[in-house]
Design a protein around this motif. Structure first.
Motif, PDB file in Angstrom:
ATOM      1  N   GLY A  29       0.774  -1.253   0.000  1.00  0.00           N
ATOM      2  CA  GLY A  29       0.000   0.000   0.000  1.00  0.00           C
ATOM      3  C   GLY A  29       0.795   1.286   0.000  1.00  0.00           C
ATOM      4  N   LYS A  30       1.810   1.373   0.863  1.00  0.00           N
ATOM      5  CA  LYS A  30       2.635   2.580   0.897  1.00  0.00           C
ATOM      6  C   LYS A  30       4.030   2.269   1.432  1.00  0.00           C
ATOM      7  CE  LYS A  30       0.476   4.001   5.235  1.00  0.00           C
ATOM      8  NZ  LYS A  30      -0.237   5.024   5.978  1.00  0.00           N
ATOM      9  N   LYS A  31       4.925   3.188   1.149  1.00  0.00           N
ATOM     10  CA  LYS A  31       6.336   2.978   1.465  1.00  0.00           C
ATOM     11  C   LYS A  31       6.574   2.647   2.941  1.00  0.00           C
ATOM     12  CE  LYS A  31      10.906   4.815   0.557  1.00  0.00           C
ATOM     13  NZ  LYS A  31      11.716   5.836  -0.102  1.00  0.00           N
ATOM     14  N   GLU A  32       5.841   3.330   3.814  1.00  0.00           N
ATOM     15  CA  GLU A  32       6.045   3.136   5.258  1.00  0.00           C
ATOM     16  C   GLU A  32       5.784   1.676   5.677  1.00  0.00           C
ATOM     17  OE1 GLU A  32       3.997   5.780   4.059  1.00  0.00           O
ATOM     18  OE2 GLU A  32       5.876   6.909   4.022  1.00  0.00           O
ATOM     19  N   ASN A  33       4.923   0.994   4.893  1.00  0.00           N
ATOM     20  CA  ASN A  33       4.573  -0.383   5.257  1.00  0.00           C
ATOM     21  C   ASN A  33       5.606  -1.431   4.841  1.00  0.00           C
ATOM     22  OD1 ASN A  33       2.217   0.499   6.403  1.00  0.00           O
ATOM     23  ND2 ASN A  33       0.973   0.104   4.585  1.00  0.00           N
ATOM     24  N   ILE A  34       6.592  -1.017   4.064  1.00  0.00           N
ATOM     25  CA  ILE A  34       7.655  -1.954   3.662  1.00  0.00           C
ATOM     26  C   ILE A  34       8.300  -2.557   4.914  1.00  0.00           C
ATOM     27  CG2 ILE A  34       9.996  -2.087   2.657  1.00  0.00           C
ATOM     28  CD1 ILE A  34       7.948  -1.921   0.465  1.00  0.00           C
ATOM     29  N   GLU A  35       8.383  -1.721   5.930  1.00  0.00           N
ATOM     30  CA  GLU A  35       8.992  -2.118   7.204  1.00  0.00           C
ATOM     31  C   GLU A  35       8.361  -3.394   7.784  1.00  0.00           C
ATOM     32  OE1 GLU A  35       9.201  -0.076  11.527  1.00  0.00           O
ATOM     33  OE2 GLU A  35       9.079   1.307   9.825  1.00  0.00           O
ATOM     34  N   ILE A  36       7.038  -3.532   7.597  1.00  0.00           N
ATOM     35  CA  ILE A  36       6.323  -4.700   8.115  1.00  0.00           C
ATOM     36  C   ILE A  36       6.883  -5.981   7.478  1.00  0.00           C
ATOM     37  CG2 ILE A  36       4.052  -5.862   8.104  1.00  0.00           C
ATOM     38  CD1 ILE A  36       2.803  -3.026   8.237  1.00  0.00           C
ATOM     39  N   VAL A  37       7.110  -5.915   6.168  1.00  0.00           N
ATOM     40  CA  VAL A  37       7.634  -7.068   5.440  1.00  0.00           C
ATOM     41  C   VAL A  37       9.113  -7.274   5.772  1.00  0.00           C
ATOM     42  CG1 VAL A  37       7.981  -8.054   3.127  1.00  0.00           C
ATOM     43  CG2 VAL A  37       5.935  -6.691   3.599  1.00  0.00           C
ATOM     44  N   GLU A  38       9.810  -6.166   5.914  1.00  0.00           N
ATOM     45  CA  GLU A  38      11.239  -6.203   6.235  1.00  0.00           C
ATOM     46  C   GLU A  38      11.487  -6.898   7.586  1.00  0.00           C
ATOM     47  OE1 GLU A  38      12.821  -2.264   6.058  1.00  0.00           O
ATOM     48  OE2 GLU A  38      14.785  -2.968   5.380  1.00  0.00           O
ATOM     49  N   LYS A  39      10.605  -6.649   8.544  1.00  0.00           N
ATOM     50  CA  LYS A  39      10.747  -7.282   9.875  1.00  0.00           C
ATOM     51  C   LYS A  39      10.572  -8.795   9.778  1.00  0.00           C
ATOM     52  CE  LYS A  39       9.529  -3.486  12.941  1.00  0.00           C
ATOM     53  NZ  LYS A  39       8.366  -2.744  13.489  1.00  0.00           N
ATOM     54  N   LEU A  40       9.626  -9.233   8.947  1.00  0.00           N
ATOM     55  CA  LEU A  40       9.429 -10.671   8.743  1.00  0.00           C
ATOM     56  C   LEU A  40      10.687 -11.282   8.105  1.00  0.00           C
ATOM     57  CD1 LEU A  40       7.702 -13.256   8.708  1.00  0.00           C
ATOM     58  CD2 LEU A  40       6.764 -12.519   6.503  1.00  0.00           C
ATOM     59  N   ALA A  41      11.230 -10.571   7.115  1.00  0.00           N
ATOM     60  CA  ALA A  41      12.452 -11.054   6.461  1.00  0.00           C
ATOM     61  C   ALA A  41      13.563 -11.224   7.494  1.00  0.00           C
ATOM     62  CB  ALA A  41      12.872 -10.083   5.352  1.00  0.00           C
ATOM     63  N   LYS A  42      13.649 -10.267   8.399  1.00  0.00           N
ATOM     64  CA  LYS A  42      14.715 -10.276   9.404  1.00  0.00           C
ATOM     65  C   LYS A  42      14.608 -11.487  10.332  1.00  0.00           C
ATOM     66  CE  LYS A  42      17.371  -6.985  12.066  1.00  0.00           C
ATOM     67  NZ  LYS A  42      17.308  -5.771  12.889  1.00  0.00           N
ATOM     68  N   VAL A  43      13.407 -11.776  10.839  1.00  0.00           N
ATOM     69  CA  VAL A  43      13.289 -12.928  11.753  1.00  0.00           C
ATOM     70  C   VAL A  43      13.513 -14.255  11.031  1.00  0.00           C
ATOM     71  CG1 VAL A  43      11.803 -11.846  13.477  1.00  0.00           C
ATOM     72  CG2 VAL A  43      10.754 -13.147  11.636  1.00  0.00           C
ATOM     73  N   LEU A  44      13.267 -14.270   9.733  1.00  0.00           N
ATOM     74  CA  LEU A  44      13.490 -15.513   8.976  1.00  0.00           C
ATOM     75  C   LEU A  44      14.918 -15.605   8.435  1.00  0.00           C
ATOM     76  CD1 LEU A  44      10.146 -15.765   6.935  1.00  0.00           C
ATOM     77  CD2 LEU A  44      10.945 -17.414   8.632  1.00  0.00           C
ATOM     78  N   GLY A  45      15.706 -14.584   8.661  1.00  0.00           N
ATOM     79  CA  GLY A  45      17.060 -14.544   8.110  1.00  0.00           C
ATOM     80  C   GLY A  45      17.039 -14.501   6.593  1.00  0.00           C
ATOM     81  N   ALA A  46      16.048 -13.798   6.060  1.00  0.00           N
ATOM     82  CA  ALA A  46      15.823 -13.792   4.612  1.00  0.00           C
ATOM     83  C   ALA A  46      16.284 -12.498   3.961  1.00  0.00           C
ATOM     84  CB  ALA A  46      14.334 -13.985   4.339  1.00  0.00           C
ATOM     85  N   GLU A  47      16.480 -12.567   2.651  1.00  0.00           N
ATOM     86  CA  GLU A  47      16.695 -11.360   1.857  1.00  0.00           C
ATOM     87  C   GLU A  47      15.327 -10.755   1.544  1.00  0.00           C
ATOM     88  OE1 GLU A  47      18.907  -9.372   0.836  1.00  0.00           O
ATOM     89  OE2 GLU A  47      20.844 -10.420   0.910  1.00  0.00           O
ATOM     90  N   LEU A  48      15.304  -9.462   1.408  1.00  0.00           N
ATOM     91  CA  LEU A  48      14.083  -8.765   1.062  1.00  0.00           C
ATOM     92  C   LEU A  48      13.997  -8.619  -0.454  1.00  0.00           C
ATOM     93  CD1 LEU A  48      11.618  -7.170   2.201  1.00  0.00           C
ATOM     94  CD2 LEU A  48      13.086  -5.143   2.211  1.00  0.00           C
ATOM     95  N   GLY A  49      12.885  -9.078  -1.017  1.00  0.00           N
ATOM     96  CA  GLY A  49      12.662  -8.934  -2.453  1.00  0.00           C
ATOM     97  C   GLY A  49      11.484  -8.008  -2.713  1.00  0.00           C
TER      98      GLY A  49
END
Lengths: 255, 303
Positions: free
Chosen positions: B197-217
């Motif tokens: 929806g908006k740039k500020e919400n990228i953080e929500i996905v980024e946090k999930l990537a972080k706990v999974l030790g994943a790269e952000l795509g």
């Protein structure tokens, strides 16, 4: 400079689609319509060119039933000068060759220097109309552009290829350019511009004035595809489905 | 029946999409000849005749020249169909050939039926069965729809480049600079799509990537909007990946995105729209608003 922008009105692709009763298209009732996203970039690029050069007249053309006037009004609110509505309640049943013929016949005696349109429509997605119009009018054509600049009677564009590569192309006018997503950032129409757009010229034509060819492709039927793969579907409260998802990932030894 | 297959020569190689055209000819039980703009010493693994126009003279991109060379071969071979990939090269060239050849065009074929050709529409939510209304037709094939058929050795004939076009000039390629991100090496990728929806919400996905030790795509709309850099884009125009786990957050699954990630070992899709085409490749499809669901999932994974 004389610029034409061709826009199509399409439904929101997140809608639920069902096959129409004639079995040839999607049911067009109960859908929310908007300007085809690729064409919005085309409108924006034309308006930016006008802002830069000043002496530019932008005509926006759309083919379809009365509802497509909304798409034309939106383009006028974004900065186009005048609209041409080619009324055709059966536009969805025309093939790309017929649609391109309608546009070319409208445009042929109007000396457009640049025609901008989207590289494809979100619903049909044939990616044919822009290049066909160019062929019919004997214009140059570059498709799928992600960068545009006008200088000294030529356009310098970049067309997007696969894998993060772009091809740099210079084209002489007159030229048809088909726009790829991300070409620019489309502005929002302001309220004063929406009001102003209501007073701008919007001429209506009947499609019979411009259509003089048979289709080259026939639709036999439209249908809902079978689901390719039966994955697990999780629905319900976020808390419960998060637990289920974590269990699945643990069972599969993925996490 | 006879087909003229228009192959692509890219980055110093015959592009594998050519062998998908060969497979398509096999599926139709048709005889096939081929055409390339390429170096004249190419050796396609294909049992048949191959016409080659020298890329030094015809250039990688000059559609009117390529069109006229193809029409010259078509005049000689008299094919029923001229077939290209539905790629940036193919969709640019096909309508120009169709118009001059006075033929219809069917775009992005995914399947063949006794009566005609199947194409997707409405973001692949529906299909149409189409038939040319002209005896001959130009066809483009969706990338990946037909499994490549690679066999044999071609007899190559060079054709003269005796046509020119002054209207267009191809002046070179530009390659996207890659930063420090190499998604192709990641074991887990968590990608953000338009649904954020908006740039500020990228953080929500980024946090999930972080706990999974994943790269952000990211999917294309997210990159186009400037919410994430292009080096993170997954798909035909970005990077093609095949991690152990791919989590698609708010990605509808346009064909260009699917082509870049469908070979992932395990795919989880989170989307509000149950009919989104990403469901076709998802091992687990979570029907939910990612803005509500992802924070809950992240919280549970981190505890």
């Amino acid at each position: 400079m004389n610029v034409l922008v061709c826009v199509k009105q399409v439904p929101d692709m997140e809608s639920k689609f069902t096959v129409s009763s004639d079995g040839l298209w999607y049911d067009q009732s109960d859908l929310t319509y908007k300007i085809n996203e690729y064409d919005e970039y085309a409108v924006e690029e034309a308006v930016r060119l006008k802002e830069k050069l000043g002496d530019v007249t932008i005509t926006v053309l759309s083919i379809g039933p009365d509802r497509v006037k909304e798409a034309i009004r939106k383009a006028l609110a974004l900065g186009a000068d005048k609209g041409a509505h080619i009324k055709d309640d059966e536009a969805h049943l025309k093939d790309p060759f017929q649609i391109a013929t309608i546009i070319a016949n409208y445009a042929k005696d109007k000396n457009f220097d640049i025609i901008f349109t989207g590289m494809q429509s979100e619903d049909r997605g044939s990616a044919q109309v822009g290049a066909l119009v160019a062929e019919m009018l004997g214009m140059n054509c570059v498709t799928t552009i992600v960068d545009f600049e006008y200088a000294d009677g030529k356009v310098n564009v970049k067309r997007e290829l696969e894998g993060g590569i772009k091809a740099k192309v210079t084209a002489k006018l007159p030229v048809v350019l088909t726009c790829q997503l991300g070409l620019n950032t489309v502005r929002y129409p302001t309220l004063p511009n929406i009001m102003k757009a209501k007073r701008k010229e919007l001429k209506e034509f009947d499609v019979s004035e411009f259509l003089n060819v048979d289709p080259k492709v026939i639709t036999l039927k439209a249908f809902v595809p079978e689901k390719k793969k039966g994955g697990i579907v999780l629905e319900g409260a976020p808390d419960e489905i998060a637990d289920k998802l974590i269990n699945i990932l643990k069972e599969k030894a993925i996490i | 029946m006879k087909l003229l297959l228009v192959g692509e020569y890219k980055n110093g190689n015959i592009d594998d999409s050519f062998y998908e055209l060969v497979a398509f000819a096999g599926k139709l039980g048709a005889e096939a000849v081929a055409f390339f703009v390429a170096p004249t010493d190419i050796k396609p693994e294909f049992n048949g005749k191959v016409y080659v126009a020298d890329v030094e003279k015809a250039k990688e991109y000059n559609p009117k020249v390529h069109r006229d060379l193809i029409l010259k071969v078509a005049e000689k071979e008299n094919p029923d169909y001229i077939v290209l990939s539905h790629s940036s090269y193919g969709w640019d060239l096909a309508p120009r050939i169709a118009y001059k050849w006075d033929a219809g065009q069917i775009s992005e074929i995914v399947d063949v039926d006794n009566d005609g050709f199947v194409v997707p529409f409405c973001n692949a939510k529906l299909r149409r069965l189409l038939k040319p209304n002209t005896g001959k037709a130009v066809l483009t094939l969706q990338s990946g729809a037909f499994a490549p058929a690679k066999e044999g050795s071609a007899s190559v004939e060079t054709i003269d480049v005796d046509v020119a076009d002054e209207g267009l000039e191809f002046t070179g390629f530009e390659v996207v600079e890659k930063g420090g991100v190499d998604l192709t090496k990641a074991e887990i990728i968590v990608s953000a799509g338009r649904g954020v929806g908006k740039k500020e919400n990228i953080e929500i996905v980024e946090k999930l990537a972080k706990v999974l030790g994943a790269e952000l795509g990211a999917s294309r709309p997210v990159v186009d909007a400037g919410w994430l850099p292009q080096e993170r884009q997954v798909g035909t125009t970005g990077q093609t990946v095949a991690p152990k786990l791919y989590v698609a957050c708010g990605i509808s699954g346009a064909i260009q995105h699917l082509a870049g990630m469908k070979k992932s070992n395990f795919i989880v899709a989170i989307n509000k729209d149950k009919d989104a085409p990403i469901s076709e490749v998802a091992d687990v499809f979570v029907v939910a608003d990612l803005l509500e669901f992802v924070p809950v999932l992240t919280e549970k994974l981190s505890s």
